[in-house]
Design an enzyme around this catalytic site. Structure first.
Site, PDB file in Angstrom:
ATOM      1  N   ARG A  98     -68.134  -9.965 -10.786  1.00  0.00           N
ATOM      2  CA  ARG A  98     -67.559 -10.639  -9.608  1.00  0.00           C
ATOM      3  C   ARG A  98     -66.313 -11.345 -10.094  1.00  0.00           C
ATOM      4  O   ARG A  98     -66.394 -12.237 -10.958  1.00  0.00           O
ATOM      5  CB  ARG A  98     -68.570 -11.617  -9.012  1.00  0.00           C
ATOM      6  CG  ARG A  98     -67.961 -12.554  -7.983  1.00  0.00           C
ATOM      7  CD  ARG A  98     -68.987 -13.323  -7.184  1.00  0.00           C
ATOM      8  NE  ARG A  98     -69.622 -12.457  -6.209  1.00  0.00           N
ATOM      9  CZ  ARG A  98     -70.339 -12.891  -5.163  1.00  0.00           C
ATOM     10  NH1 ARG A  98     -70.524 -14.190  -4.975  1.00  0.00           N
ATOM     11  NH2 ARG A  98     -70.882 -12.037  -4.310  1.00  0.00           N
ATOM     12  N   HIS A 125     -65.883  -5.951  -1.266  1.00  0.00           N
ATOM     13  CA  HIS A 125     -67.260  -6.330  -1.591  1.00  0.00           C
ATOM     14  C   HIS A 125     -68.148  -5.121  -1.265  1.00  0.00           C
ATOM     15  O   HIS A 125     -68.926  -5.124  -0.301  1.00  0.00           O
ATOM     16  CB  HIS A 125     -67.675  -7.546  -0.774  1.00  0.00           C
ATOM     17  CG  HIS A 125     -68.903  -8.253  -1.269  1.00  0.00           C
ATOM     18  ND1 HIS A 125     -69.634  -7.829  -2.371  1.00  0.00           N
ATOM     19  CD2 HIS A 125     -69.552  -9.362  -0.811  1.00  0.00           C
ATOM     20  CE1 HIS A 125     -70.660  -8.642  -2.559  1.00  0.00           C
ATOM     21  NE2 HIS A 125     -70.634  -9.574  -1.628  1.00  0.00           N
ATOM     22  N   GLN A 128     -71.991  -5.365  -0.706  1.00  0.00           N
ATOM     23  CA  GLN A 128     -72.323  -5.929   0.602  1.00  0.00           C
ATOM     24  C   GLN A 128     -72.292  -4.825   1.665  1.00  0.00           C
ATOM     25  O   GLN A 128     -73.186  -4.722   2.509  1.00  0.00           O
ATOM     26  CB  GLN A 128     -71.324  -7.036   0.955  1.00  0.00           C
ATOM     27  CG  GLN A 128     -71.577  -7.690   2.298  1.00  0.00           C
ATOM     28  CD  GLN A 128     -72.882  -8.481   2.329  1.00  0.00           C
ATOM     29  OE1 GLN A 128     -73.127  -9.305   1.475  1.00  0.00           O
ATOM     30  NE2 GLN A 128     -73.722  -8.220   3.318  1.00  0.00           N
ATOM     31  N   ASP A 216     -67.929 -13.163   8.910  1.00  0.00           N
ATOM     32  CA  ASP A 216     -67.881 -13.729   7.554  1.00  0.00           C
ATOM     33  C   ASP A 216     -67.159 -15.072   7.674  1.00  0.00           C
ATOM     34  O   ASP A 216     -66.582 -15.405   8.727  1.00  0.00           O
ATOM     35  CB  ASP A 216     -67.139 -12.765   6.603  1.00  0.00           C
ATOM     36  CG  ASP A 216     -67.162 -13.226   5.141  1.00  0.00           C
ATOM     37  OD1 ASP A 216     -67.953 -14.140   4.802  1.00  0.00           O
ATOM     38  OD2 ASP A 216     -66.383 -12.668   4.340  1.00  0.00           O
ATOM     39  N   CYS A 256     -72.644 -11.614   6.214  1.00  0.00           N
ATOM     40  CA  CYS A 256     -72.937 -11.386   4.792  1.00  0.00           C
ATOM     41  C   CYS A 256     -73.543 -12.623   4.141  1.00  0.00           C
ATOM     42  O   CYS A 256     -74.223 -12.514   3.124  1.00  0.00           O
ATOM     43  CB  CYS A 256     -71.657 -10.981   4.072  1.00  0.00           C
ATOM     44  SG  CYS A 256     -70.335 -12.196   4.213  1.00  0.00           S
ATOM     45  N   ARG A 284     -79.658  -6.347   0.348  1.00  0.00           N
ATOM     46  CA  ARG A 284     -78.754  -6.353  -0.817  1.00  0.00           C
ATOM     47  C   ARG A 284     -79.495  -5.795  -2.041  1.00  0.00           C
ATOM     48  O   ARG A 284     -78.955  -5.011  -2.817  1.00  0.00           O
ATOM     49  CB  ARG A 284     -78.267  -7.779  -1.101  1.00  0.00           C
ATOM     50  CG  ARG A 284     -77.371  -8.396  -0.018  1.00  0.00           C
ATOM     51  CD  ARG A 284     -76.050  -7.668   0.096  1.00  0.00           C
ATOM     52  NE  ARG A 284     -75.407  -7.545  -1.200  1.00  0.00           N
ATOM     53  CZ  ARG A 284     -74.682  -8.502  -1.804  1.00  0.00           C
ATOM     54  NH1 ARG A 284     -74.465  -9.642  -1.168  1.00  0.00           N
ATOM     55  NH2 ARG A 284     -74.134  -8.311  -2.980  1.00  0.00           N
TER      56      ARG A 284
END
Ligand code: CP
Ligand code: NVA
Length: 302
Positions: A98, A125, A128, A216, A256, A284
């Site tokens: 990340r 992402h 996700q 988001d 998310c 996830r």
């Protein structure tokens, strides 16, 4: 053994490969492709979901996750991204990272001799998006004829969702304030994948008849100093009951997470009957487990 594959952007997988990964994600008896092996997980930013879901996915595949904070490896400060990738490849069957700048994850992948997975960058992402697609497919049985409306900042999560939704044949509606819209390049990529895509500054237009309403945060990690200004800029983009009422009768709400109730989503929607946020959070782990099986079988080490 086939060529080493990485997962840095959602469209690193072809539409057929995406389907294979989603099918693998549904398996509750996965092959133990990581038995006796490790996966390094490097985090330059905080994480509640990604770290835990990836660690557990690794455990479910028989492996051992090693999570590493940014300050422990200090990419490009203590050592180059390339040398970190080469070092971690000596011990681990896969590397996840990340990062802030997307090119760091690209450089890790270029130097690694094991699959590299983007656990979120400022650009995308993709893990996700895999879980987003899994949740939508579980909800509706297929993607056929479905429309996803993303309302808010066209950020990393939105970009991966848009490209992923396009790949599986869904239609897209994106509503952002002026200045937060997808770039012409983003629009070309999504339309290039064959998707119908509406870009608007009117949340109502995006929500009308949509099957999935997605949110988001307005200020992503690294943008904390802009949070107050962004609150003003995104006024009118809160997903509330009135906006949900414009969507299809059987529409679902996805986020998310982390969520800021009262900002990008009203608490009544976030915690309401149409919300599938916890199913998505759980997915996830399943989606990443499916991804790892797929990547490791191709890396030849399974
Ligand atoms: N959705 C998501 O990636 O959450 P974390 O930032 O907590 O990992
Ligand atoms: N866009 C958000 C997503 C968090 C999972 C961020 O980058 O902070």
């Amino acid at each position: 053994m086939t060529a080493l594959r990485h997962f840095l952007e959602i469209d690193d997988l072809s539409p057929a490969e995406l389907t294979d990964v989603l099918d693998a994600a549904e398996r509750r008896d996965p092959p133990r492709v990581l038995a006796g092996r490790g996966m390094a997980l490097v985090f330059e930013k905080p994480s509640a979901r990604t770290r835990s879901s990836m660690e557990l996915a690794v455990v479910q595949l028989g492996g051992h996750p090693v999570s590493i904070r940014a300050d422990e490896v200090a990419i490009d400060v203590r050592e180059s991204a390339e040398d970190i990738a080469r070092t971690l490849s000596c011990y681990h069957a896969a590397i996840g990272a990340r990062v802030f700048q997307h090119d760091k994850v690209e450089r890790l992948a270029a130097a690694a001799s094991v699959p590299v997975v983007n656990l979120l960058s400022d650009h995308e992402h993709p893990c996700q998006a895999l879980a987003d697609l899994l949740t939508i497919r579980q909800q509706f049985g297929s993607f056929d004829g479905r429309t996803v409306a993303y309302i808010g900042d066209f950020n990393n999560v939105a970009r991966s969702l848009a490209l992923g939704a396009a790949a599986v044949g869904m239609a897209l509606r994106i509503a952002t304030p002026p200045g937060r819209a997808p770039t012409a390049h983003d629009v070309d990529r999504v339309r290039g994948a064959g998707a119908e895509m509406l870009v608007t500054h009117r949340p109502e237009e995006a929500a009308d008849g949509a099957d999935v309403i997605y949110a988001d945060v307005w200020a992503s990690m690294g943008q904390e100093a802009e949070a107050a200004a962004r609150k003003l800029e995104f006024e009118g983009f809160t997903i509330d009951d009135a906006l949900m009422a414009r969507a299809a009768d059987d529409a679902v709400f996805l986020h998310c997470l982390p969520a800021h109730r009262g900002e990008e989503v009203a608490a009544s929607v976030c915690d309401g009957p149409q919300s599938r946020i916890w199913q998505l959070a759980e997915n996830r782990m399943h989606a990443q487990r499916g991804l790892l099986v797929w990547l490791l079988e191709r890396a030849g080490g399974a």
